[in-house]
Design a protein around this motif. Structure first.
Motif, PDB file in Angstrom:
ATOM      1  N   THR B  83       0.809  -1.222   0.000  1.00 13.35           N
ATOM      2  CA  THR B  83       0.000   0.000   0.000  1.00 13.35           C
ATOM      3  C   THR B  83       0.839   1.267   0.000  1.00 13.35           C
ATOM      4  OG1 THR B  83      -0.029   0.097   2.396  1.00 13.35           O
ATOM      5  CG2 THR B  83      -1.804  -1.148   1.355  1.00 13.35           C
ATOM      6  N   ALA B  84       2.127   1.173   0.325  1.00 15.04           N
ATOM      7  CA  ALA B  84       3.037   2.322   0.412  1.00 15.04           C
ATOM      8  C   ALA B  84       2.735   3.232   1.604  1.00 15.04           C
ATOM      9  CB  ALA B  84       3.036   3.139  -0.877  1.00 15.04           C
ATOM     10  N   ASN B  85       1.722   2.908   2.388  1.00 16.89           N
ATOM     11  CA  ASN B  85       1.379   3.723   3.552  1.00 16.89           C
ATOM     12  C   ASN B  85       2.223   3.232   4.728  1.00 16.89           C
ATOM     13  OD1 ASN B  85       0.042   5.511   5.166  1.00 16.89           O
ATOM     14  ND2 ASN B  85      -1.809   4.274   5.354  1.00 16.89           N
ATOM     15  N   PRO B  86       3.142   4.062   5.278  1.00 20.20           N
ATOM     16  CA  PRO B  86       4.104   3.544   6.264  1.00 20.20           C
ATOM     17  C   PRO B  86       3.471   2.974   7.522  1.00 20.20           C
ATOM     18  CG  PRO B  86       4.218   5.934   6.088  1.00 20.20           C
ATOM     19  CD  PRO B  86       3.361   5.475   4.977  1.00 20.20           C
ATOM     20  N   LEU B  87       2.235   3.360   7.830  1.00 21.88           N
ATOM     21  CA  LEU B  87       1.604   2.834   9.045  1.00 21.88           C
ATOM     22  C   LEU B  87       0.751   1.600   8.771  1.00 21.88           C
ATOM     23  CD1 LEU B  87       0.837   6.020  11.098  1.00 21.88           C
ATOM     24  CD2 LEU B  87       2.342   4.150  11.715  1.00 21.88           C
ATOM     25  N   ASP B  88       0.811   1.065   7.555  1.00 21.45           N
ATOM     26  CA  ASP B  88       0.211  -0.240   7.294  1.00 21.45           C
ATOM     27  C   ASP B  88       1.270  -1.276   7.612  1.00 21.45           C
ATOM     28  OD1 ASP B  88      -2.260   0.607   6.478  1.00 21.45           O
ATOM     29  OD2 ASP B  88      -1.728   0.718   4.365  1.00 21.45           O
ATOM     30  N   LEU B  89       1.024  -2.084   8.645  1.00 24.32           N
ATOM     31  CA  LEU B  89       2.024  -3.057   9.091  1.00 24.32           C
ATOM     32  C   LEU B  89       1.469  -4.471   8.922  1.00 24.32           C
ATOM     33  CD1 LEU B  89       3.019  -1.331  12.447  1.00 24.32           C
ATOM     34  CD2 LEU B  89       4.089  -1.037  10.232  1.00 24.32           C
ATOM     35  N   ALA B  90       2.244  -5.334   8.306  1.00 25.53           N
ATOM     36  CA  ALA B  90       1.818  -6.719   8.149  1.00 25.53           C
ATOM     37  C   ALA B  90       2.835  -7.618   8.835  1.00 25.53           C
ATOM     38  CB  ALA B  90       1.705  -7.077   6.672  1.00 25.53           C
ATOM     39  N   ILE B  91       2.333  -8.635   9.528  1.00 24.00           N
ATOM     40  CA  ILE B  91       3.235  -9.602  10.167  1.00 24.00           C
ATOM     41  C   ILE B  91       3.398 -10.791   9.229  1.00 24.00           C
ATOM     42  CG2 ILE B  91       3.564 -11.155  12.124  1.00 24.00           C
ATOM     43  CD1 ILE B  91       1.904  -9.240  13.804  1.00 24.00           C
ATOM     44  N   VAL B  92       4.644 -11.092   8.889  1.00 25.63           N
ATOM     45  CA  VAL B  92       4.927 -12.303   8.123  1.00 25.63           C
ATOM     46  C   VAL B  92       5.369 -13.341   9.136  1.00 25.63           C
ATOM     47  CG1 VAL B  92       6.283 -13.300   6.263  1.00 25.63           C
ATOM     48  CG2 VAL B  92       5.681 -10.882   6.196  1.00 25.63           C
ATOM     49  N   GLY B  93       4.732 -14.503   9.130  1.00 22.35           N
ATOM     50  CA  GLY B  93       5.003 -15.505  10.155  1.00 22.35           C
ATOM     51  C   GLY B  93       3.942 -15.402  11.223  1.00 22.35           C
ATOM     52  N   SER B  94       4.086 -16.202  12.262  1.00 23.54           N
ATOM     53  CA  SER B  94       3.012 -16.206  13.250  1.00 23.54           C
ATOM     54  C   SER B  94       3.218 -15.071  14.241  1.00 23.54           C
ATOM     55  CB  SER B  94       2.945 -17.554  13.954  1.00 23.54           C
ATOM     56  OG  SER B  94       3.913 -17.598  14.959  1.00 23.54           O
ATOM     57  N   GLY B  95       2.121 -14.528  14.706  1.00 23.55           N
ATOM     58  CA  GLY B  95       2.197 -13.438  15.671  1.00 23.55           C
ATOM     59  C   GLY B  95       1.038 -12.482  15.532  1.00 23.55           C
ATOM     60  N   TYR B  96       0.785 -11.772  16.615  1.00 28.48           N
ATOM     61  CA  TYR B  96      -0.330 -10.826  16.654  1.00 28.48           C
ATOM     62  C   TYR B  96       0.144  -9.527  17.285  1.00 28.48           C
ATOM     63  CZ  TYR B  96      -3.333 -14.786  15.642  1.00 28.48           C
ATOM     64  OH  TYR B  96      -3.912 -15.861  15.040  1.00 28.48           O
ATOM     65  N   PHE B  97      -0.391  -8.412  16.787  1.00 28.14           N
ATOM     66  CA  PHE B  97      -0.162  -7.126  17.440  1.00 28.14           C
ATOM     67  C   PHE B  97      -1.038  -7.066  18.686  1.00 28.14           C
ATOM     68  CE2 PHE B  97       0.442  -5.968  12.886  1.00 28.14           C
ATOM     69  CZ  PHE B  97       1.763  -5.586  12.966  1.00 28.14           C
ATOM     70  N   ALA B  98      -0.585  -6.322  19.689  1.00 27.57           N
ATOM     71  CA  ALA B  98      -1.393  -6.120  20.891  1.00 27.57           C
ATOM     72  C   ALA B  98      -1.926  -4.693  20.865  1.00 27.57           C
ATOM     73  CB  ALA B  98      -0.535  -6.338  22.135  1.00 27.57           C
TER      74      ALA B  98
END
Lengths: 261, 249
Positions: B83-98
């Motif tokens: 998306t080029a939007n710096p605050l779009d964060l994707a996790i590759v691999g297992s894990g969740y944001f809190a």
């Protein structure tokens, strides 16, 4: 009955909204400094028929619950403030901000609006104004006998006079917001501040993280036509999928109604 | 009496439940960070069947009914969208944001974050993203986020690190809605994840596969129709029984 009918209806509604967003982006594909909108979704609440950990009669517990979701909702339409392409126009009053920042514009009711649309003009009184005649803040007046106007990357506006002297006319001040995505668009390429955007932070172009002013350039729309077309296809197909769910639920209900003959 | 009618009706109810679940998956085919639901079914009220001649020799079991056993989450990763939007964060691999709402912490893979007026990183509902010290993260001008989740300022100094948690059994997480999850006894408590990458400028799309969901929907619809035939067949048999066999001459 049949939650699926309602879930699918939320899906159709969400995709309709996405298409509305995409069509507005595509309509503004050639609008100076237009910032694209993105529709974002979240799943709705879940209904738990049986919670995980519920004891059963056999002295054991149910390891996982039984639940069903109720569809989707629109969570946000986020404005994406990435910088559009710069187009060279050669016009002395076309100003583009190469980086962060907004020009300040005085609205007719006295409020200040913000824009990245730098296609300025000079009105009959020599003031630098937008295409709609709204004045730039702080206002800069160009003398009648100026032969050329020069804007430096750090915002200093100067005029070359007929007699060859150079006169300093003022400095353009830019503003920045902690959360530009929280600005409210009021049309005409203008935004106004909201509680979500935070207070404007003033600064000099080309300093403290503000973008430099590029004279003779215009910032184009940041809409990517290919991406919007893909989004349009996705919206259409997802709409069809949800319509198909409604059809299936309807068929199943019809099957039920033929049980008793 | 009429056991087959009830058994068939339970089958039809299971299909209706499956459709509800599929409908929710399809409605969320375009929801960032959505994880699809998979319902499973089990036989219910199994009874031993005996040889008819002596009624003592067991020859197997016969289930009378089918019920929804459980619903679990398919935690597989969705496709990533640039998306080029710096605050779009994707996790590759297992894990969740809190993310935090008042005193509650929820876990999510929907990485389409924004800033609030105070500069905190928040999700669409204003829930603040937490760092490894369980504190909300302020994101200032010039900051960037690297692949290990470190938030760095313009000069490259580490400001903080985004927390990423994993769970022993992700499929047993509880769905709260709004693409938020909370841990359950079966999922285990959140533990710091160590096998992940964070991609700034990307969002993780829904992991719903439209094709398999469509196939599932067609399958359940036909199953529903077939089961209905069982109800009708049983009903016809009774009609015959009552109208013909029982006729006194």
């Amino acid at each position: 009955m049949m939650i699926s009918l309602y879930s699918a209806a939320t899906g159709m509604w969400a995709q309709q909204y996405k298409l509305d967003t995409v069509s507005n982006n595509l309509a503004n594909v050639d609008t100076t400094s237009y910032k694209k909108l993105r529709a974002e979704f979240q799943d709705l609440v879940y209904q738990y028929y049986k919670n995980a950990g519920t004891p059963t009669a056999q002295n054991s517990i149910i390891p996982t619950g039984i639940y069903v979701g109720h569809g989707v909702r629109l969570s946000a339409t986020t404005r994406i403030f990435t910088i559009g392409n710069m187009e060279h126009t050669g016009n002395a009053l076309d100003l583009a901000i190469a980086g962060d920042g907004f020009f300040q514009i005085q609205l007719q009711d006295g409020r200040i609006a913000y824009t990245r649309d730098g296609s300025f003009k000079i009105d009959s009184e020599g003031r630098i104004v937008t295409a709609n005649g709204l004045t730039l803040v702080p206002n800069i007046v160009v003398p009648n006998d100026a032969v050329a106007i020069n804007v430096s990357p750090d915002g200093i506006v100067s005029a070359e006079m007929q007699d060859g002297t150079v006169q300093n006319l003022g400095t353009i001040v830019l503003v920045r917001f902690v959360n530009p995505a929280g600005l409210k668009a009021i049309g005409d390429n203008l935004y106004v501040q909201t509680v979500a955007s935070g207070e404007p932070i003033e600064g000099t172009p080309n300093q403290d993280g503000f973008g430099a002013i590029q004279q003779g350039y215009l910032e184009k729309s940041n809409v990517d036509v290919v991406k919007e077309m893909v989004d349009m296809i996705i919206a259409q197909r997802a709409y069809e999928l949800n319509a198909r769910t409604i059809q299936t639920a309807d068929d199943m209900l019809r099957t039920v109604s033929t049980l008793k003959r | 009496m009429v056991r087959a009618i009830y058994t068939a009706a339970m089958g039809m109810l299971s299909d209706a439940f499956k459709l509800d679940s599929t409908a929710n998956n399809l409605a969320n085919v375009d929801t960032a960070g959505y994880k699809k639901d998979i319902p499973t079914f089990s036989a219910y009220q199994e009874r031993s069947v005996y040889l008819s001649s002596d009624r003592k020799t067991p020859i197997g079991t016969l289930p009378y009914s089918c019920v929804v056993d459980r619903v679990y989450i398919d935690p597989s990763e969705g496709a990533l969208l640039y998306t080029a939007n710096p605050l779009d964060l994707a996790i590759v691999g297992s894990g969740y944001f809190a993310v935090q709402r008042q005193n509650e912490v929820f876990y999510t893979r929907a990485g389409n974050f924004k800033l609030d007026p105070e500069g905190y990183i928040v999700n669409a509902d204003g829930l603040r993203l937490l760092d490894v010290n369980a504190q909300p993260i302020v994101f200032q001008h010039g900051y960037s986020i690297d692949e290990e989740g470190f938030v760095r300022d313009g000069a490259g100094n580490t400001v903080t690190r985004i927390a990423v948690y994993s769970f022993e059994s992700e499929r047993d997480l509880r769905k709260y809605g709004y693409t938020l999850f909370s841990p359950t006894e079966e999922s285990g408590p959140p533990v710091a994840a160590n096998n992940f990458r964070i991609l700034s400028g990307h969002v993780e799309l829904s992991n719903v596969n439209a094709v398999t969901e469509m196939v599932k929907m067609i399958e359940l619809q036909r199953h529903f129709e077939i089961t209905q035939k069982v109800v009708l067949a049983e009903d016809e048999m009774f009609a015959k029984l009552f109208s013909q066999v029982a006729t006194l001459r």
